[in-house]
Design a protein around this motif. Structure first.
Motif, PDB file in Angstrom:
ATOM      1  N   VAL A   3       0.843  -1.190   0.000  1.00 12.94           N
ATOM      2  CA  VAL A   3       0.000   0.000   0.000  1.00 12.94           C
ATOM      3  C   VAL A   3       0.877   1.237   0.000  1.00 12.94           C
ATOM      4  CG1 VAL A   3      -1.880   1.204   1.195  1.00 12.94           C
ATOM      5  CG2 VAL A   3      -1.652  -1.274   1.421  1.00 12.94           C
ATOM      6  N   ALA A   4       0.436   2.265  -0.723  1.00 12.95           N
ATOM      7  CA  ALA A   4       1.075   3.572  -0.632  1.00 12.95           C
ATOM      8  C   ALA A   4       0.132   4.530   0.083  1.00 12.95           C
ATOM      9  CB  ALA A   4       1.410   4.118  -2.021  1.00 12.95           C
ATOM     10  N   VAL A   5       0.679   5.349   0.959  1.00 10.28           N
ATOM     11  CA  VAL A   5      -0.085   6.388   1.650  1.00 10.28           C
ATOM     12  C   VAL A   5       0.475   7.732   1.220  1.00 10.28           C
ATOM     13  CG1 VAL A   5      -0.717   7.399   3.870  1.00 10.28           C
ATOM     14  CG2 VAL A   5      -0.626   4.905   3.612  1.00 10.28           C
ATOM     15  N   ALA A   6      -0.353   8.569   0.633  1.00  8.54           N
ATOM     16  CA  ALA A   6       0.085   9.870   0.126  1.00  8.54           C
ATOM     17  C   ALA A   6      -0.464  10.976   1.013  1.00  8.54           C
ATOM     18  CB  ALA A   6      -0.403  10.071  -1.307  1.00  8.54           C
ATOM     19  N   GLY A   7       0.450  11.878   1.448  1.00  8.92           N
ATOM     20  CA  GLY A   7       0.053  12.963   2.337  1.00  8.92           C
ATOM     21  C   GLY A   7       0.341  12.587   3.771  1.00  8.92           C
ATOM     22  N   LEU A   8       1.402  13.138   4.334  1.00 13.74           N
ATOM     23  CA  LEU A   8       1.899  12.654   5.623  1.00 13.74           C
ATOM     24  C   LEU A   8       1.800  13.709   6.708  1.00 13.74           C
ATOM     25  CD1 LEU A   8       4.951  10.648   4.264  1.00 13.74           C
ATOM     26  CD2 LEU A   8       2.641   9.820   4.797  1.00 13.74           C
ATOM     27  N   TRP A   9       0.605  14.233   6.888  1.00 17.02           N
ATOM     28  CA  TRP A   9       0.311  15.050   8.066  1.00 17.02           C
ATOM     29  C   TRP A   9      -0.295  14.107   9.092  1.00 17.02           C
ATOM     30  CZ3 TRP A   9       2.171  19.324   9.828  1.00 17.02           C
ATOM     31  CH2 TRP A   9       1.514  20.041  10.824  1.00 17.02           C
ATOM     32  N   HIS A  10      -1.260  14.520   9.860  1.00 21.77           N
ATOM     33  CA  HIS A  10      -1.796  13.684  10.932  1.00 21.77           C
ATOM     34  C   HIS A  10      -2.449  12.416  10.400  1.00 21.77           C
ATOM     35  CE1 HIS A  10      -4.753  12.696  14.242  1.00 21.77           C
ATOM     36  NE2 HIS A  10      -3.611  12.730  14.896  1.00 21.77           N
ATOM     37  N   LEU A  11      -3.412  12.559   9.497  1.00 24.66           N
ATOM     38  CA  LEU A  11      -4.120  11.394   8.968  1.00 24.66           C
ATOM     39  C   LEU A  11      -3.160  10.424   8.288  1.00 24.66           C
ATOM     40  CD1 LEU A  11      -6.639   9.796   8.107  1.00 24.66           C
ATOM     41  CD2 LEU A  11      -6.871  11.369   6.173  1.00 24.66           C
ATOM     42  N   GLY A  12      -2.274  10.939   7.442  1.00 26.07           N
ATOM     43  CA  GLY A  12      -1.383  10.070   6.687  1.00 26.07           C
ATOM     44  C   GLY A  12      -0.378   9.324   7.539  1.00 26.07           C
ATOM     45  N   THR A  13       0.207  10.006   8.525  1.00 21.26           N
ATOM     46  CA  THR A  13       1.200   9.335   9.369  1.00 21.26           C
ATOM     47  C   THR A  13       0.549   8.258  10.231  1.00 21.26           C
ATOM     48  OG1 THR A  13       1.003  11.172  10.952  1.00 21.26           O
ATOM     49  CG2 THR A  13       2.865  11.221   9.423  1.00 21.26           C
ATOM     50  N   VAL A  14      -0.634   8.549  10.748  1.00 18.76           N
ATOM     51  CA  VAL A  14      -1.342   7.542  11.546  1.00 18.76           C
ATOM     52  C   VAL A  14      -1.730   6.354  10.666  1.00 18.76           C
ATOM     53  CG1 VAL A  14      -3.463   7.079  12.849  1.00 18.76           C
ATOM     54  CG2 VAL A  14      -2.190   9.192  13.255  1.00 18.76           C
ATOM     55  N   THR A  15      -2.278   6.634   9.492  1.00 18.10           N
ATOM     56  CA  THR A  15      -2.686   5.562   8.581  1.00 18.10           C
ATOM     57  C   THR A  15      -1.502   4.686   8.198  1.00 18.10           C
ATOM     58  OG1 THR A  15      -4.486   6.927   7.688  1.00 18.10           O
ATOM     59  CG2 THR A  15      -3.739   5.085   6.330  1.00 18.10           C
ATOM     60  N   ALA A  16      -0.397   5.303   7.806  1.00 15.11           N
ATOM     61  CA  ALA A  16       0.780   4.533   7.391  1.00 15.11           C
ATOM     62  C   ALA A  16       1.330   3.679   8.521  1.00 15.11           C
ATOM     63  CB  ALA A  16       1.861   5.486   6.873  1.00 15.11           C
ATOM     64  N   ALA A  17       1.476   4.273   9.708  1.00 15.55           N
ATOM     65  CA  ALA A  17       2.053   3.533  10.834  1.00 15.55           C
ATOM     66  C   ALA A  17       1.144   2.386  11.274  1.00 15.55           C
ATOM     67  CB  ALA A  17       2.318   4.478  11.996  1.00 15.55           C
ATOM     68  N   CYS A  18      -0.157   2.634  11.315  1.00 15.74           N
ATOM     69  CA  CYS A  18      -1.087   1.588  11.754  1.00 15.74           C
ATOM     70  C   CYS A  18      -1.152   0.445  10.749  1.00 15.74           C
ATOM     71  CB  CYS A  18      -2.471   2.183  11.986  1.00 15.74           C
ATOM     72  SG  CYS A  18      -2.601   3.240  13.448  1.00 15.74           S
ATOM     73  N   LEU A  19      -1.201   0.769   9.456  1.00 14.01           N
ATOM     74  CA  LEU A  19      -1.209  -0.284   8.435  1.00 14.01           C
ATOM     75  C   LEU A  19       0.049  -1.143   8.534  1.00 14.01           C
ATOM     76  CD1 LEU A  19      -2.481   1.674   5.272  1.00 14.01           C
ATOM     77  CD2 LEU A  19      -3.743  -0.075   6.551  1.00 14.01           C
ATOM     78  N   ALA A  20       1.207  -0.489   8.661  1.00 17.23           N
ATOM     79  CA  ALA A  20       2.471  -1.226   8.731  1.00 17.23           C
ATOM     80  C   ALA A  20       2.554  -2.068   9.996  1.00 17.23           C
ATOM     81  CB  ALA A  20       3.639  -0.243   8.656  1.00 17.23           C
ATOM     82  N   SER A  21       1.985  -1.556  11.087  1.00 18.39           N
ATOM     83  CA  SER A  21       2.062  -2.283  12.353  1.00 18.39           C
ATOM     84  C   SER A  21       1.263  -3.584  12.320  1.00 18.39           C
ATOM     85  CB  SER A  21       1.566  -1.403  13.499  1.00 18.39           C
ATOM     86  OG  SER A  21       0.153  -1.254  13.456  1.00 18.39           O
ATOM     87  N   ARG A  22       0.308  -3.688  11.395  1.00 20.09           N
ATOM     88  CA  ARG A  22      -0.517  -4.895  11.303  1.00 20.09           C
ATOM     89  C   ARG A  22      -0.176  -5.747  10.077  1.00 20.09           C
ATOM     90  NH1 ARG A  22      -5.011  -4.359  14.786  1.00 20.09           N
ATOM     91  NH2 ARG A  22      -4.245  -3.131  16.554  1.00 20.09           N
ATOM     92  N   GLY A  23       1.046  -5.556   9.536  1.00 20.50           N
ATOM     93  CA  GLY A  23       1.533  -6.498   8.538  1.00 20.50           C
ATOM     94  C   GLY A  23       1.519  -6.053   7.102  1.00 20.50           C
ATOM     95  N   HIS A  24       0.927  -4.902   6.791  1.00 21.54           N
ATOM     96  CA  HIS A  24       0.965  -4.412   5.420  1.00 21.54           C
ATOM     97  C   HIS A  24       2.332  -3.788   5.129  1.00 21.54           C
ATOM     98  CE1 HIS A  24      -3.255  -5.196   4.773  1.00 21.54           C
ATOM     99  NE2 HIS A  24      -3.621  -4.405   5.773  1.00 21.54           N
ATOM    100  N   ASP A  25       2.765  -3.849   3.870  1.00 23.26           N
ATOM    101  CA  ASP A  25       3.982  -3.167   3.434  1.00 23.26           C
ATOM    102  C   ASP A  25       3.590  -1.791   2.915  1.00 23.26           C
ATOM    103  OD1 ASP A  25       5.793  -5.273   3.984  1.00 23.26           O
ATOM    104  OD2 ASP A  25       5.137  -6.301   2.161  1.00 23.26           O
ATOM    105  N   VAL A  26       4.113  -0.750   3.538  1.00 18.95           N
ATOM    106  CA  VAL A  26       3.629   0.599   3.291  1.00 18.95           C
ATOM    107  C   VAL A  26       4.738   1.492   2.745  1.00 18.95           C
ATOM    108  CG1 VAL A  26       2.562   2.655   4.313  1.00 18.95           C
ATOM    109  CG2 VAL A  26       1.928   0.365   5.131  1.00 18.95           C
ATOM    110  N   ILE A  27       4.433   2.155   1.629  1.00 17.61           N
ATOM    111  CA  ILE A  27       5.257   3.234   1.102  1.00 17.61           C
ATOM    112  C   ILE A  27       4.542   4.536   1.445  1.00 17.61           C
ATOM    113  CG2 ILE A  27       6.157   4.329  -0.977  1.00 17.61           C
ATOM    114  CD1 ILE A  27       6.202   1.551  -2.271  1.00 17.61           C
ATOM    115  N   ALA A  28       5.194   5.410   2.175  1.00 11.33           N
ATOM    116  CA  ALA A  28       4.604   6.690   2.585  1.00 11.33           C
ATOM    117  C   ALA A  28       5.269   7.803   1.795  1.00 11.33           C
ATOM    118  CB  ALA A  28       4.783   6.903   4.086  1.00 11.33           C
ATOM    119  N   ILE A  29       4.475   8.573   1.044  1.00  8.85           N
ATOM    120  CA  ILE A  29       5.051   9.526   0.096  1.00  8.85           C
ATOM    121  C   ILE A  29       4.553  10.943   0.345  1.00  8.85           C
ATOM    122  CG2 ILE A  29       3.232   9.063  -1.629  1.00  8.85           C
ATOM    123  CD1 ILE A  29       5.447   9.461  -3.777  1.00  8.85           C
TER     124      ILE A  29
END
Length: 432
Positions: A3-29
């Motif tokens: 998964v890629a998460v675009a936009g790394l303010w509050h929503l994006g950083t939380v989304t990226a970290a939570c997805l990665a913490s549960r096993g998804h491979d995350v690209i944060a851009i």
């Protein structure tokens, strides 16, 4: 899933970290300046546990920050989480999000799913789809919408254990993809059309905004007739048709951009489509009036403000974070400064002031230092640790112990102390 998460303010950083913490491979851009800070584990907004969660995900190889849009070719889902900028008049810059999203689409693999969660007016997903059909050279991309519902200070808890998640899809086949993406967190998904999902976000925030202004309208009348708005609140919430979790607590007007942004979206859309909302026009006017509670009450109670010293406890937008953006406390501080008040302030999360705010107040290192010599104090951000402040501290440090506590955060701690004049929204001089 990748998964890629675009936009790394509050929503994006939380989304990226939570997805990665549960096993998804995350690209944060995002932009280089944003990514550089995140690679140093400097989160854009203080959110309990977020830095630690992101760091663990990076170490595990599940989360990577990048500025390179070419990396998006490897993902099956692009989750759009850009923060939608909003100005002081609650007008959102939706083009900021639209343009950045459009710039990423050509880098996606054919058949990728674009899941949008940025706060945007209904119809924006269709607009992006239409643009891609015209300019995508026949390559298929699919689009869906899921409104964010995070809360500052509790974002990780809300993301990982939501009451439910609203998702709008075009094609029923996308349900399986999104259900798999969300399966580590919930199976409580409310499926609907894309436009209904977009509208649900507007409706939810508009309903919360209406609830806030409604109870504050009631509170304003309570102050004049000798009723206690908190008792009225209890009477409302014990009615089964309303319930204990209703957004009905007399206090400060709603600040920040989230609720106001959706009210503005609905008003603008209604005007454009010939379906104006007289109710929401009133909500906006009412909230603007309730923002003036301190400016109405302080001169009545303190008298001439110029030359006085007034303390403010709490500056952040909400407890548990350090953002000052659209903070009601900041608005109060600047108003007091304009009226000749010497403003001192303390906030547990604020270590320095931005340059534009520094002339308006003195930042102190403790609550006692902020209270020292003050003619009054405003309890602006309801930090839990403020409840540990003793009545003796207010009496000892202040020139006169006079407390403005709009949301009654310290009512149980100091409200009944006869040495302290205590004022709250929806109640007069003293709360027995």
């Amino acid at each position: 899933m990748k998964v890629a998460v675009a936009g790394l303010w509050h929503l994006g950083t939380v989304t990226a970290a939570c997805l990665a913490s549960r096993g998804h491979d995350v690209i944060a851009i995002d932009e280089p300046v944003v990514v550089d800070r995140l690679r140093q584990n400097l989160m854009p907004v203080a959110e309990p546990g977020l830095g630690e969660l992101a760091a663990r995900a990076e170490i595990a190889g599940r989360l990577a920050y990048t500025t390179d849009a070419a990396t998006l070719a490897a993902v099956g889902i692009l989750w759009v989480c850009y923060d939608t900028p909003v100005d002081e008049s609650d007008v959102a810059d939706t083009e900021y999000v639209v343009n950045r999203t459009l710039a990423l689409l050509p880098h996606l693999a054919t058949g990728a799913l674009v899941l949008i969660s940025s706060q945007l007016p209904v119809g924006t997903t269709a607009r992006l789809e239409s643009h891609w059909r015209r300019n995508g050279c026949g390559r298929e991309l699919r689009f869906a919408y899921s409104p964010e519902n995070l809360r500052l200070g509790k974002a990780i808890e809300v993301f990982t254990n939501p009451d439910r998640v609203v998702v709008g899809v075009r094609d029923g086949r996308d349900r399986d993809t999104i259900a798999a993406l969300l399966s580590p967190f919930t199976d409580r998904i409310e499926w609907m059309s894309v436009e209904s999902a977009e509208m649900t976000k507007h409706a939810l925030n508009a309903f919360l905004a209406t609830s806030v202004t409604f109870i504050n309208d009631i509170a304003a009348v309570c102050e004049k007739v000798g009723a206690d708005a908190e008792e009225v609140e209890r009477g409302l919430k014990t009615d089964v048709r309303i319930g204990s979790r209703a957004y009905l607590h007399p206090g400060s007007a709603f600040a920040g951009g989230t609720l106001a942004r959706d009210v503005s979206f609905l008003l603008a859309i209604g005007q454009e489509k010939g379906a104006p909302s007289h109710l929401l026009s009133g909500v906006r006017e009412s909230n603007a009036f309730h923002k003036s509670w301190l400016s109405r009450r302080a001169p009545e109670i303190v008298g001439e403000l110029a030359g006085r010293r007034i303390a403010i406890l709490g500056l952040a937008y909400k407890p548990g974070t350090d953002t000052l953006r659209r903070s009601g406390a900041v608005e109060a501080a600047t108003w007091l400064h304009r009226h000749g008040v010497d403003v001192s302030a303390f906030d547990p999360a604020i270590r320095a002031l931005p340059s534009d705010l520094a002339p308006a107040l003195s930042l102190c290192g403790s609550a006692a230092a902020a209270l020292r010599g003050a003619d009054a104090v405003l309890i602006a951000t309801p930090w839990p640790e403020f409840r540990d402040l003793s009545p003796d501290l207010f009496v000892r440090e202040m020139r006169q112990p006079l407390v403005f506590d709009p949301g009654r955060h310290l009512q149980s701690a100091i409200g009944a102390d006869r040495r302290i004049r205590y004022f709250a929204v929806g109640r007069g001089d003293r709360i027995p």
